[in-house]
Design an enzyme around this catalytic site. Structure first.
Site, PDB file in Angstrom:
ATOM      1  CD  GLU A 218      -3.897   6.857 -10.378  1.00  0.00           C
ATOM      2  OE1 GLU A 218      -2.959   6.123 -10.714  1.00  0.00           O
ATOM      3  OE2 GLU A 218      -4.991   6.427  -9.951  1.00  0.00           O
TER       4      GLU A 218
ATOM      5  CG  ASP B 260      -3.141  -0.219 -13.768  1.00  0.00           C
ATOM      6  OD1 ASP B 260      -3.650   0.078 -14.879  1.00  0.00           O
ATOM      7  OD2 ASP B 260      -3.826  -0.482 -12.764  1.00  0.00           O
TER       8      ASP B 260
ATOM      9  NE  ARG C 121      -4.339   3.535  -4.206  1.00  0.00           N
ATOM     10  CZ  ARG C 121      -5.081   2.534  -4.698  1.00  0.00           C
ATOM     11  NH1 ARG C 121      -4.680   1.876  -5.762  1.00  0.00           N
ATOM     12  NH2 ARG C 121      -6.224   2.221  -4.137  1.00  0.00           N
TER      13      ARG C 121
ATOM     14  N   PRO D 139       0.832  -1.212   0.000  1.00  0.00           N
ATOM     15  CG  PRO D 139       0.052  -0.980   2.194  1.00  0.00           C
ATOM     16  CD  PRO D 139       0.850  -1.880   1.308  1.00  0.00           C
TER      17      PRO D 139
ATOM     18  CG  HIS E 268      -6.097   3.007 -10.933  1.00  0.00           C
ATOM     19  ND1 HIS E 268      -5.607   3.793  -9.949  1.00  0.00           N
ATOM     20  CD2 HIS E 268      -6.469   1.863 -10.310  1.00  0.00           C
ATOM     21  CE1 HIS E 268      -5.681   3.192  -8.785  1.00  0.00           C
ATOM     22  NE2 HIS E 268      -6.204   1.996  -8.982  1.00  0.00           N
TER      23      HIS E 268
HETATM   24  P1  NAI Z   1      -2.872  -6.430   1.149  1.00  0.00           P
HETATM   25  O1  NAI Z   1      -3.219  -5.567   2.293  1.00  0.00           O
HETATM   26  O2  NAI Z   1      -3.466  -7.806   1.059  1.00  0.00           O
HETATM   27  O3  NAI Z   1      -1.291  -6.568   1.025  1.00  0.00           O
HETATM   28  C1  NAI Z   1      -0.404  -5.498   1.189  1.00  0.00           C
HETATM   29  C2  NAI Z   1       0.917  -6.061   1.688  1.00  0.00           C
HETATM   30  O4  NAI Z   1       1.827  -4.973   1.757  1.00  0.00           O
HETATM   31  C3  NAI Z   1       0.807  -6.704   3.070  1.00  0.00           C
HETATM   32  O5  NAI Z   1       1.402  -7.989   3.058  1.00  0.00           O
HETATM   33  C4  NAI Z   1       1.568  -5.745   3.957  1.00  0.00           C
HETATM   34  O6  NAI Z   1       2.228  -6.391   5.026  1.00  0.00           O
HETATM   35  C5  NAI Z   1       2.561  -5.158   2.976  1.00  0.00           C
HETATM   36  N1  NAI Z   1       3.151  -3.909   3.437  1.00  0.00           N
HETATM   37  C6  NAI Z   1       2.605  -2.974   4.259  1.00  0.00           C
HETATM   38  N2  NAI Z   1       3.515  -1.998   4.492  1.00  0.00           N
HETATM   39  C7  NAI Z   1       4.618  -2.334   3.820  1.00  0.00           C
HETATM   40  C8  NAI Z   1       5.896  -1.726   3.673  1.00  0.00           C
HETATM   41  N3  NAI Z   1       6.196  -0.567   4.314  1.00  0.00           N
HETATM   42  N4  NAI Z   1       6.809  -2.337   2.887  1.00  0.00           N
HETATM   43  C9  NAI Z   1       6.518  -3.514   2.275  1.00  0.00           C
HETATM   44  N5  NAI Z   1       5.339  -4.134   2.376  1.00  0.00           N
HETATM   45  C10 NAI Z   1       4.397  -3.545   3.135  1.00  0.00           C
HETATM   46  O7  NAI Z   1      -3.273  -5.578  -0.147  1.00  0.00           O
HETATM   47  P2  NAI Z   1      -3.575  -6.103  -1.609  1.00  0.00           P
HETATM   48  O8  NAI Z   1      -5.023  -6.438  -1.724  1.00  0.00           O
HETATM   49  O9  NAI Z   1      -2.581  -7.136  -1.988  1.00  0.00           O
HETATM   50  O10 NAI Z   1      -3.345  -4.770  -2.467  1.00  0.00           O
HETATM   51  C11 NAI Z   1      -2.045  -4.212  -2.612  1.00  0.00           C
HETATM   52  C12 NAI Z   1      -2.180  -2.832  -3.208  1.00  0.00           C
HETATM   53  O11 NAI Z   1      -2.664  -2.929  -4.537  1.00  0.00           O
HETATM   54  C13 NAI Z   1      -3.222  -1.932  -2.497  1.00  0.00           C
HETATM   55  O12 NAI Z   1      -2.652  -1.252  -1.418  1.00  0.00           O
HETATM   56  C14 NAI Z   1      -3.657  -0.996  -3.574  1.00  0.00           C
HETATM   57  O13 NAI Z   1      -2.908   0.195  -3.461  1.00  0.00           O
HETATM   58  C15 NAI Z   1      -3.305  -1.705  -4.876  1.00  0.00           C
HETATM   59  N6  NAI Z   1      -4.451  -1.983  -5.715  1.00  0.00           N
HETATM   60  C16 NAI Z   1      -4.446  -1.537  -7.019  1.00  0.00           C
HETATM   61  C17 NAI Z   1      -5.511  -1.803  -7.868  1.00  0.00           C
HETATM   62  C18 NAI Z   1      -5.488  -1.383  -9.299  1.00  0.00           C
HETATM   63  O14 NAI Z   1      -6.530  -1.406  -9.974  1.00  0.00           O
HETATM   64  N7  NAI Z   1      -4.343  -0.975  -9.853  1.00  0.00           N
HETATM   65  C19 NAI Z   1      -6.679  -2.515  -7.382  1.00  0.00           C
HETATM   66  C20 NAI Z   1      -6.564  -3.002  -6.012  1.00  0.00           C
HETATM   67  C21 NAI Z   1      -5.503  -2.703  -5.220  1.00  0.00           C
END
Ligand code: NAI
Length: 344
Positions: A260, A255, A231, A203, A292
């Site tokens: 953006e 993406d 992001r 995130p 996106h």
């Molecule tokens: P999630 O919450 O399941 O996984 C995020 C991971 O990042 C967790 O394992 C967490 O421990 C880790 N994390 C947190 N802080 C960190 C740091 N400082 N350094 C390294 N790792 C760290 O989230 P999910 O569902 O996997 O989504 C990930 C990201 O994808 C979201 O935060 C969102 O920004 C992005 N996203 C983009 C979309 C798009 O259409 N392009 C759609 C959905 C999500």
């Protein structure tokens, strides 16, 4: 009937929200405009608002919503870096959709990677013009390459599985490594040094802001391919552009983009793009930009609408919701939700 103001509406949003809203007694009024301090008045008199990634939900907007009687902000996305959850606490309940299809995003990341590595974006345009030359289309095998995955949550792990299917070596960094996951965790420094490809799945937080910047790019392999479906501000776009020009970064799949919200999701064809960094990045043969789009599958849209409506009705019926967010959520010791089930 609950009435919700739906901001930043796109044609693909309506069918699933009308379907699930209609079934649950939630009426959505669709506004094409984004939620901003200038448009917040449109939400006056509604029970709640439904917002997306590029809506502005800062303190000013939250106060405006609250004054207008809005008590729930239902985000139809996972990320909430655009919401001042601190300002919302005690006034407006914020709910989100933590997961709707990690496959959609992870598969899009791989689609972008394959495209840029095998130049199919170039080949598509050439053969449309009956140009069957292969000059300049040489790619490289993903098999045997090392991919560094930053963030091994829902999406990161699906991406890891996909990469393993291609015979790639996977190393990963996560602030909170998953125990007994079989993932080869390394330090961020080691990940930068070892990876042929780096894909971002963490995130956006104060800590992860500009994870990719001049100083960290210098630690990466020359020719590294960067993939960002998380992001935009995880990457310093100006530093990326310099590294592309210097041939340090071999390719980038974006993406998401730092600025953006000014352009993504809108049709700017026929206009002069004001953002020179984005225009220059797009002009590069080894940069692929999608706006996106990674979440955009039928399955994801259906899940987003279903969960958003469930969040709204759960909050209405029980006064609490498992997908509620607040600045204290998850913080051990001070998280009320973990003790009482309610943020406030
Ligand atoms: P999630 O919450 O399941 O996984 C995020 C991971 O990042 C967790 O394992 C967490 O421990 C880790 N994390 C947190 N802080 C960190 C740091 N400082 N350094 C390294 N790792 C760290 O989230 P999910 O569902 O996997 O989504 C990930 C990201 O994808 C979201 O935060 C969102 O920004 C992005 N996203 C983009 C979309 C798009 O259409 N392009 C759609 C959905 C999500």
């Amino acid at each position: 009937m609950l009435k919700y103001a739906f901001f930043d509406t796109k044609p693909y949003d309506k069918p699933s929200f009308e379907k699930y809203g209609g079934e649950a007694g939630v009426e959505f009024r669709f506004f094409e405009t984004r939620l901003t301090p200038d448009t917040v008045g449109l939400a006056n008199g509604f029970d709640g608002v439904c917002a997306f990634v590029n809506d502005t939900v800062n303190e000013e907007v939250i106060d405006g919503l609250y004054r207008g009687g809005v008590r729930v902000l239902a985000l139809r996305c996972a990320g909430y870096n655009n919401v001042d959850v601190h300002a919302a606490f005690g006034k407006i309940h914020v709910v989100h959709v933590p997961a709707y299809s990690p496959y959609a995003v992870a598969e899009h990341a791989m689609a972008m990677l394959l495209t840029i590595v095998r130049r199919t974006h170039k080949a598509y345009i050439r053969t449309k013009d009956f140009n069957f030359s292969l000059a300049g289309l040489t790619g490289f095998d993903l098999h045997g390459k090392t991919v560094g995955v930053i963030g091994t949550g829902r999406i990161g792990r699906v991406f890891i599985d996909i990469c393993r299917g291609f015979g790639m070596k996977v190393v990963a960094y996560d602030k909170f490594p998953a125990k007994e996951s079989g993932i080869d965790y390394v330090s961020m420094e080691e990940l930068f040094a070892q990876s042929d490809i780096i894909s971002l799945h963490c995130p956006l937080t104060e800590e992860t802001y500009h994870t990719v910047r001049a100083e960290t790019i210098a630690k990466m392999k020359t020719g590294v391919v960067l993939v960002n479906t998380s992001r935009g501000a995880l990457i310093d776009a100006a530093a990326l552009l310099e590294a592309i020009k210097d041939r340090k970064v071999g390719a980038a799949c974006l993406d998401v983009y730092e600025e953006e919200s000014d352009v993504f999701f809108e049709d700017f064809s026929g206009h002069i793009l004001e953002d020179d960094t984005l225009a220059r990045l797009i002009s590069m043969p080894n940069v692929l930009v999608t706006s996106h789009q990674a979440f955009l599958t039928e399955e994801a849209l259906d899940n987003i609408a279903k969960t958003t409506v469930e969040n709204i009705t759960e909050l209405q019926n029980n006064g609490r919701c498992q997908n509620e967010l607040c600045y204290r959520c998850g913080k051990i010791g001070i998280c009320r939700q973990s003790r009482t089930g309610k943020c406030f």
